[in-house]
Motif scaffolding. Structure first.
Motif, PDB file in Angstrom:
ATOM      1  N   TYR A  85     -25.689   5.193  37.426  1.00  0.00           N
ATOM      2  CA  TYR A  85     -25.929   4.638  36.085  1.00  0.00           C
ATOM      3  C   TYR A  85     -24.607   4.319  35.381  1.00  0.00           C
ATOM      4  O   TYR A  85     -24.441   3.244  34.793  1.00  0.00           O
ATOM      5  CB  TYR A  85     -26.747   5.622  35.257  1.00  0.00           C
TER       6      TYR A  85
ATOM      7  N   THR B 219     -31.017   0.654  33.163  1.00  0.00           N
ATOM      8  CA  THR B 219     -31.809   1.874  32.956  1.00  0.00           C
ATOM      9  C   THR B 219     -31.304   2.957  33.902  1.00  0.00           C
ATOM     10  O   THR B 219     -30.798   2.661  35.000  1.00  0.00           O
ATOM     11  CB  THR B 219     -33.298   1.614  33.230  1.00  0.00           C
ATOM     12  N   ARG B 220     -31.411   4.184  33.477  1.00  0.00           N
ATOM     13  CA  ARG B 220     -30.968   5.283  34.335  1.00  0.00           C
ATOM     14  C   ARG B 220     -31.876   5.364  35.561  1.00  0.00           C
ATOM     15  O   ARG B 220     -33.096   5.311  35.445  1.00  0.00           O
ATOM     16  CB  ARG B 220     -31.009   6.602  33.568  1.00  0.00           C
TER      17      ARG B 220
ATOM     18  N   ALA C 297     -33.673   1.709  39.563  1.00  0.00           N
ATOM     19  CA  ALA C 297     -33.041   1.388  38.278  1.00  0.00           C
ATOM     20  C   ALA C 297     -33.194  -0.096  38.007  1.00  0.00           C
ATOM     21  O   ALA C 297     -33.316  -0.911  38.932  1.00  0.00           O
ATOM     22  CB  ALA C 297     -31.565   1.774  38.289  1.00  0.00           C
TER      23      ALA C 297
END
Length: 752
Positions: free
Chosen positions: A461, A474-475, A487
């Motif tokens: 991330y 997005t994580r 992700a």
């Protein structure tokens, strides 16, 4: 096939071949029994149309490529991702006209339930349940609906079901638009036949003005339409079993109508010339098919071979487009070789009874085209250099061609997919229309003994959000079975921008391996944008292969037909030059934006990744059409007279009018499709139209005769060993064309 080129005198051309041969027999049989042939074609046409209506398939774009990173990532999601990540995703964009979406919470939830109940729907993510799916102002959001299959391939009636599911939202004052493959399905049906009517109307005017005879205009039109409708019906039946892109039927119409008119016109013009010397109209039709029909057969086979060369791309989508165009080309050729002589036999010697001016056919000595041939003969180097410079200037922009995918943002605003695209871009940023999905496969043993899965997710991330070109990410989250990390990445730029392409390569080649390889994990980019990038990369890499296959096949065919290495090589080189010039025009107009507004495109766009490959195969084949029409007459006269200069002059003069009129017709057919709302169809229409103009003027009227004058009798030199190896299509001709005394051969030492 048999072709003898004997004539009553050495100086007279056009008297036709000796009797005999397959094509001669076909032409004679069709002309002698016209009503039977017409009846057979009528039955075939009606049966094909009825079968199309009953069992015809549909068309949809499918860029899936098995074995690519995007395909592998999608397969992994289907296997391990759960319902929320399986299938083909499409967005339904909603915007509150007054207030925020929360004011419509009840109806948003109800619409989500109705969407989930649709056939083939796997899952529905409501904007109320996904915070990232709603803009900061709360007015715009989107559902993510996942389907078992690509919804672009569903029946059009499926859109009505989706409309019913969201009708409550629209009644509640919420704007609803469909994006992605669902937006493709909702495109207006291509029922407008304006382009075809313009092409046919232009053909009527050109034929009447060019030849004067009503029959010379009517017979090619009738033949072309019959062949086209039959070919389109056959294509629809194939579409019921195999997948074809949405552009396939339009491309098939462009090709089928254009070549069908050309082939029949070539036969009608030759027939009307032979009527002056033949014993009967039936005999004239038989000789026409034996001579010009041979050129039509070779030309149609050349076009079909060029289109078949698209399978060398290894991509089904591309090969299927070639099949679509080849289907109508073959149907048009079959109609020309059988229905045209039947109509000519039916008309008899009254073929020119109805006319708008004095009918003309192939010219005699002294006309404007003979004078033009004489001008080129006096200054061949001047005209050769002039033509090469012109093509070179037009080809310059081709060096900066950028392949990509034309996104929905370039579609007309009347399309729901364009409105959905604009709502997403305005609310979430341009990159939200080109999101990338990162799929990571984990080595369980190494993940438990080395860095923990959460640490790996954090590291990935952190790397993603700090990668240049990434707007947000997005994580990574783990799937339920723990096999994958997933992700999302939103680029800074839209899906058709070069920066997005660069980002995809940066993530795939550098970022993911750097973070994941030390931990024994592997990352894949998937999603629509990633699949399009894979598609682009594959086609760019395989374009040279397709070019090589198509050129090699054409060279072998030309060598077999004309028994001349120099003629075949010259044809291939000049065709490559004209194709490159048409690529240059395409880049200048669409990629550089020189005049896109005039074509109804409101922004500069990249060249669609498969357009150059499609254009090459089509243009190379069409260029060979005119080359074969011209060289067939040149060689026919050469076999009669053994006078190269006279052969070139007569060949040029005999075919100049028909090639010019045929090119005008085909150009009008192609350019009429600039009225299409599909940007890719506009690209093909402009590229093909420009290429035909260049080929029929610069190449066929300047470069070919100038080069043949300069080469002299060496045009017809062939090594005897090669002559023995090649199959013969005209067994009555000499076994080996000798090299006359004084002729200069490229490699005299190799001739035995």
């Amino acid at each position: 096939m048999r072709l003898s080129c004997k004539a009553p005198t050495a100086q007279r051309t056009g008297a036709g071949p000796a009797r005999g041969g397959l094509l001669y027999g076909v032409g004679r049989a069709c002309a002698a029994r016209p009503w039977r042939v017409i009846a057979v074609w009528l039955v075939v046409l009606l049966a094909a149309l009825a079968a199309d209506r009953s069992w015809g398939g549909s068309y949809a774009d499918d860029f899936n490529l098995s074995g690519t990173p995007s395909s592998t990532g999608a397969d992994l999601l289907d296997a391990h991702g759960g319902a929320g990540l399986r299938g083909v995703a499409a967005q339904i964009v909603v915007r509150s006209d007054e207030g925020t979406l929360t004011a419509h919470r009840e109806e948003l939830s109800a619409a989500g339930r109705r969407l989930a109940d649709l056939p083939d729907a796997v899952s529905v993510a409501s904007p109320l349940d996904v915070p990232e799916a709603v803009t900061d102002d709360g007015r715009t959001g989107y559902y993510t609906v996942r389907f078992r299959e690509n919804p672009a391939q569903f029946e059009k009636s499926y859109v009505d079901r989706v409309d019913d599911a969201v009708r409550g939202l629209r009644d509640d004052g919420v704007t609803v638009e469909y994006g992605g493959p669902l937006g493709q399905l909702a495109r207006p049906a291509a029922a407008d036949r304006t382009s075809e009517l313009i092409g046919v109307g232009t053909a009527v005017v050109v034929l009447l003005l060019g030849f004067g005879s009503v029959a010379a205009a009517g017979f090619p039109l009738l033949t072309a339409v019959v062949g086209l409708l039959t070919g389109l019906s056959a294509l629809a039946l194939l579409a019921a079993e195999f997948s074809f892109g949405t552009a396939a039927p339009t491309l098939a119409v462009m090709m089928g109508l254009g070549v069908g008119l050309d082939y029949s016109l070539f036969l009608v013009t030759r027939h009307r010339k032979l009527l002056h010397t033949a014993d009967s109209p039936v005999e004239a039709a038989a000789r026409t098919v034996a001579t010009s029909g041979r050129a039509v057969l070779v030309a149609s086979l050349t076009v079909t071979l060029s289109l078949a060369g698209l399978f060398a791309s290894g991509v089904h989508f591309i090969g299927a487009m070639g099949v679509a165009a080849g289907t109508t080309v073959l149907a048009g050729a079959a109609a020309a070789l059988t229905l045209t002589p039947a109509l000519l036999g039916l008309a008899g010697r009254r073929v020119d009874r109805w006319h708008v001016r004095t009918p003309v056919d192939e010219p005699d000595d002294g006309d404007v085209w003979h004078r033009w041939a004489a001008v080129i003969r006096r200054r061949p180097w001047t005209f050769l250099l002039l033509g090469l410079v012109l093509l070179g200037v037009l080809a310059v922009p081709a060096a900066s061609m950028r392949l990509g995918h034309v996104a929905a943002g370039a579609s007309p605003t009347s399309y729901t997919e364009r409105r959905a695209y604009d709502l997403i871009a305005d609310g979430f940023g341009a990159g939200a229309n080109g999101k990338l999905t990162v799929v990571v496969t984990l080595d369980k043993d190494r993940a438990t003994t080395g860095r923990r899965r959460d640490d790996l997710a954090d590291a990935l991330y952190d790397k993603l959000v700090h990668t240049p070109g990434v707007a947000s990410a997005t994580r990574p989250t783990s799937t339920r079975d723990g096999a994958l990390l997933v992700a999302g990445v939103t680029p800074d730029t839209g899906p058709q921008e070069e920066a997005t392409t660069d980002l995809a390569h940066r993530l795939r080649d550098d970022v993911l391996p750097e973070v994941l390889s030390p931990e024994g994990a592997t990352g894949y980019l998937t999603g629509t944008t990633a699949a399009q990038e894979d598609f682009r990369d594959i086609l760019a890499g395989r374009l040279p292969v397709v070019v090589g296959v198509v050129v090699a096949a054409a060279l072998v065919l030309l060598l077999t037909v004309f028994r001349s290495p120099l003629v075949a090589l010259k044809a291939a080189v000049l065709n490559l030059l004209s194709i490159t010039a048409s690529f240059g025009v395409l880049v200048a107009v669409f990629q550089w934006g020189w005049g896109t507004a005039l074509l109804g495109v409101d922004q500069a766009v990249p060249v669609e990744s498969y357009v150059p490959m499609m254009m090459f195969a089509i243009v190379f084949g069409l260029s060979m059409d005119y080359e074969i029409f011209l060289l067939s007459r040149v060689r026919e006269t050469w076999l009669e007279t053994r006078d190269n200069h006279r052969s070139v002059a007569i060949g040029l003069a005999s075919t100049a009018r028909v090639i010019t009129c045929a090119a005008l017709i085909m150009t009008s057919v192609f350019l009429a499709f600039l009225l299409s709302t599909n940007v890719i169809i506009k690209m093909l229409a402009l590229g093909l139209g420009v290429s035909v103009v260049l080929d029929a003027t610069v190449v066929r009227l300047l470069l070919v005769p100038a080069a043949m004058y300069l080469l002299g009798e060496a045009n017809w030199w062939i090594p005897r060993r090669l002559d023995r190896i090649l199959p013969r299509l005209d067994p009555e001709g000499p076994r080996s064309t000798p090299r006359p005394a004084g002729a200069t051969a490229p490699s005299p030492g190799r001739s035995r």
